[in-house]
Design a protein around this motif. Structure first.
Motif, PDB file in Angstrom:
ATOM      1  N   PRO A  57       0.754  -1.245   0.115  1.00 48.19           N
ATOM      2  CA  PRO A  57      -0.155   0.116   0.106  1.00 48.19           C
ATOM      3  C   PRO A  57       0.712   1.238   0.137  1.00 48.19           C
ATOM      4  N   THR A  58       1.904   1.214   0.829  1.00 43.83           N
ATOM      5  CA  THR A  58       2.842   2.492   0.809  1.00 43.83           C
ATOM      6  C   THR A  58       3.464   2.809  -0.539  1.00 43.83           C
ATOM      7  N   ILE A  59       4.085   1.633  -1.186  1.00 44.14           N
ATOM      8  CA  ILE A  59       4.597   1.810  -2.425  1.00 44.14           C
ATOM      9  C   ILE A  59       3.576   2.210  -3.362  1.00 44.14           C
ATOM     10  N   ILE A  60       2.398   1.683  -3.541  1.00 47.02           N
ATOM     11  CA  ILE A  60       1.465   2.591  -4.438  1.00 47.02           C
ATOM     12  C   ILE A  60       1.216   3.884  -4.270  1.00 47.02           C
ATOM     13  N   ALA A  61       0.993   4.179  -2.817  1.00 48.33           N
ATOM     14  CA  ALA A  61       0.496   5.500  -2.632  1.00 48.33           C
ATOM     15  C   ALA A  61       1.703   6.367  -3.078  1.00 48.33           C
ATOM     16  N   LEU A  62       3.084   6.114  -2.598  1.00 51.26           N
ATOM     17  CA  LEU A  62       4.197   6.992  -2.945  1.00 51.26           C
ATOM     18  C   LEU A  62       4.314   6.976  -4.719  1.00 51.26           C
ATOM     19  N   VAL A  63       4.067   5.895  -5.249  1.00 51.52           N
ATOM     20  CA  VAL A  63       4.213   6.004  -6.669  1.00 51.52           C
ATOM     21  C   VAL A  63       3.241   6.709  -7.235  1.00 51.52           C
ATOM     22  N   LEU A  64       1.864   6.757  -7.010  1.00 53.70           N
ATOM     23  CA  LEU A  64       0.959   7.863  -7.375  1.00 53.70           C
ATOM     24  C   LEU A  64       1.609   9.235  -7.169  1.00 53.70           C
ATOM     25  N   PHE A  65       2.166   9.524  -5.946  1.00 54.78           N
ATOM     26  CA  PHE A  65       2.432  10.846  -5.558  1.00 54.78           C
ATOM     27  C   PHE A  65       3.652  11.193  -6.349  1.00 54.78           C
ATOM     28  N   ALA A  66       4.694  10.201  -6.975  1.00 55.37           N
ATOM     29  CA  ALA A  66       5.816  10.766  -7.679  1.00 55.37           C
ATOM     30  C   ALA A  66       5.558  10.927  -8.963  1.00 55.37           C
ATOM     31  N   VAL A  67       4.705  10.135  -9.837  1.00 52.47           N
ATOM     32  CA  VAL A  67       4.242  10.352 -11.227  1.00 52.47           C
ATOM     33  C   VAL A  67       4.184  11.529 -11.561  1.00 52.47           C
ATOM     34  N   PRO A  68       3.261  12.600 -11.029  1.00 48.91           N
ATOM     35  CA  PRO A  68       2.873  13.812 -11.754  1.00 48.91           C
ATOM     36  C   PRO A  68       4.153  14.811 -11.885  1.00 48.91           C
ATOM     37  N   PRO A  69       5.407  14.952 -11.037  1.00 47.65           N
ATOM     38  CA  PRO A  69       6.362  15.877 -11.455  1.00 47.65           C
ATOM     39  C   PRO A  69       7.082  15.149 -12.470  1.00 47.65           C
ATOM     40  N   LEU A  70       7.332  13.746 -12.534  1.00 50.54           N
ATOM     41  CA  LEU A  70       7.985  13.001 -13.487  1.00 50.54           C
ATOM     42  C   LEU A  70       7.333  13.236 -14.839  1.00 50.54           C
ATOM     43  N   LEU A  71       6.181  13.029 -14.987  1.00 48.98           N
ATOM     44  CA  LEU A  71       5.461  13.122 -16.170  1.00 48.98           C
ATOM     45  C   LEU A  71       5.312  14.641 -16.658  1.00 48.98           C
ATOM     46  N   THR A  72       5.032  15.446 -15.839  1.00 45.09           N
ATOM     47  CA  THR A  72       5.055  17.077 -16.263  1.00 45.09           C
ATOM     48  C   THR A  72       6.379  17.415 -16.838  1.00 45.09           C
ATOM     49  N   ASN A  73       7.596  17.156 -15.862  1.00 44.81           N
ATOM     50  CA  ASN A  73       8.662  17.717 -16.365  1.00 44.81           C
ATOM     51  C   ASN A  73       9.375  17.057 -17.704  1.00 44.81           C
ATOM     52  N   ALA A  74       9.100  15.617 -17.786  1.00 48.11           N
ATOM     53  CA  ALA A  74       9.480  14.998 -19.069  1.00 48.11           C
ATOM     54  C   ALA A  74       8.879  15.479 -20.352  1.00 48.11           C
ATOM     55  N   TYR A  75       7.469  15.589 -20.138  1.00 45.09           N
ATOM     56  CA  TYR A  75       6.783  15.979 -21.344  1.00 45.09           C
ATOM     57  C   TYR A  75       6.969  17.546 -21.663  1.00 45.09           C
ATOM     58  N   VAL A  76       7.113  18.400 -20.717  1.00 46.49           N
ATOM     59  CA  VAL A  76       7.561  19.920 -21.076  1.00 46.49           C
ATOM     60  C   VAL A  76       8.959  19.712 -21.806  1.00 46.49           C
ATOM     61  N   GLY A  77       9.726  19.000 -21.084  1.00 44.43           N
ATOM     62  CA  GLY A  77      11.103  19.213 -21.549  1.00 44.43           C
ATOM     63  C   GLY A  77      11.191  18.638 -23.118  1.00 44.43           C
ATOM     64  N   MET A  78      10.556  17.695 -23.389  1.00 48.84           N
ATOM     65  CA  MET A  78      10.357  17.278 -24.572  1.00 48.84           C
ATOM     66  C   MET A  78       9.671  18.247 -25.848  1.00 48.84           C
ATOM     67  N   ARG A  79       8.862  18.577 -25.199  1.00 52.63           N
ATOM     68  CA  ARG A  79       8.025  19.877 -26.109  1.00 52.63           C
ATOM     69  C   ARG A  79       8.761  21.149 -26.226  1.00 52.63           C
ATOM     70  N   GLU A  80       9.559  21.427 -25.301  1.00 48.59           N
ATOM     71  CA  GLU A  80      10.367  22.625 -25.285  1.00 48.59           C
ATOM     72  C   GLU A  80      11.735  22.379 -25.878  1.00 48.59           C
ATOM     73  N   ALA A  81      12.165  21.268 -26.480  1.00 47.37           N
ATOM     74  CA  ALA A  81      13.490  21.074 -27.256  1.00 47.37           C
ATOM     75  C   ALA A  81      13.139  22.023 -28.387  1.00 47.37           C
ATOM     76  N   ASP A  82      14.398  22.612 -28.755  1.00 48.74           N
ATOM     77  CA  ASP A  82      14.533  23.755 -29.870  1.00 48.74           C
ATOM     78  C   ASP A  82      14.068  22.970 -31.045  1.00 48.74           C
ATOM     79  N   ARG A  83      13.049  23.582 -31.485  1.00 45.03           N
ATOM     80  CA  ARG A  83      12.476  23.105 -32.690  1.00 45.03           C
ATOM     81  C   ARG A  83      13.394  23.020 -34.041  1.00 45.03           C
ATOM     82  N   ASP A  84      14.080  24.166 -34.040  1.00 46.33           N
ATOM     83  CA  ASP A  84      14.704  24.407 -35.168  1.00 46.33           C
ATOM     84  C   ASP A  84      16.003  23.229 -35.381  1.00 46.33           C
ATOM     85  N   VAL A  85      16.341  22.693 -34.127  1.00 47.91           N
ATOM     86  CA  VAL A  85      17.347  21.583 -34.000  1.00 47.91           C
ATOM     87  C   VAL A  85      16.614  20.354 -34.273  1.00 47.91           C
TER      88      VAL A  85
END
Length: 243
Positions: free
Chosen positions: A93-121
């Protein structure tokens, strides 16, 4: 000040670190919980974020859904899971709760990082004939690496801090030191437990910051480019005119 002195005395007493309920065992349990939850959260969030960021579709919805989960208190999720049959599965139960808590910053930052990659490059690499997989691995991922690691570091610190809640339904970790101190009105033990959690969070942050610096592909490329530029500069230009 006396509380800090007494806490230091508690931390430097060998008997408090020995045995199956000592601080050494609790620290090992806390580290194990942190590593397992962070690895599982990365395996869930990062592939989704990288794929959606590369395709440029559905990412905003995924990020909004994951961020909505932040509105649900981790302790409430932990209690609800403990009341289900999963509550008899040890730290699950602890692992499930903590994983659910950790997913949002991982998902948000990775997605934003991919979309903000220099489009010209990115477009230049696509024009060179790179496949989608090559574009992801060789261009977009290196450009997004810094933001991805920022999300990993943020999630890791949150997990270290929140894993103390595992003690409330009877789980392991440094939270057991704090709750035991509260139960016995032992303030030095409570402060000592809090110090251990803070020290572990700072250590995890330092290790991940070092890993980010060592593994950053853009840093290695910049270093290689400077080295190559220096190698191409004539010796006389490098040392300047003689006097």
């Amino acid at each position: 000040m006396d509380a800090m002195t007494d806490a230091w005395s508690w931390l430097t007493t060998g008997a408090n670190w020995a045995g199956g309920t000592g601080a050494g065992q609790r620290l090992a349990e806390h580290v194990w919980l942190t590593v397992v939850c962070l690895v599982v959260a990365c395996l869930i969030a990062l592939p989704v974020a990288l794929c959606l960021g590369h395709l440029g579709k559905g990412g905003a919805l995924a990020v909004n859904i994951s961020n909505a989960g932040r509105a649900v208190p981790t302790f409430a999720v932990l209690v609800l899971l403990a009341l289900t049959p999963l509550g008899r599965q040890g730290d699950l139960p602890t692992i499930i709760a903590l994983v659910l808590f950790a997913v949002p910053p991982l998902l948000t930052n990775a997605y934003v990082g991919m979309r903000e990659a220099d489009r010209d490059v990115v477009e230049a690499a696509r024009g060179m004939g790179m496949s989608g997989a090559q574009l992801l691995v060789r261009v977009e991922l290196p450009l997004a690496f810094a933001l991805i690691m920022t999300g990993v570091r943020s999630a890791a610190i949150q997990v270290v801090a929140t894993a103390t809640l595992a003690a409330l339904p009877g789980g392991g970790g440094l939270g057991r030191i704090i709750t035991a101190g509260f139960n016995t009105y032992n303030t030095p033990q409570v402060v000592a437990g809090a110090i251990l959690v803070a020290a572990l969070a700072l250590l995890v942050e330092a290790l991940l910051a070092l890993a980010q610096w060592l593994l950053d592909p853009m840093r290695r490329r910049r270093t290689g480019a400077r080295t190559a530029g220096t190698a191409r500069t004539p010796l006389g230009a490098r040392i300047g005119p003689s006097t």
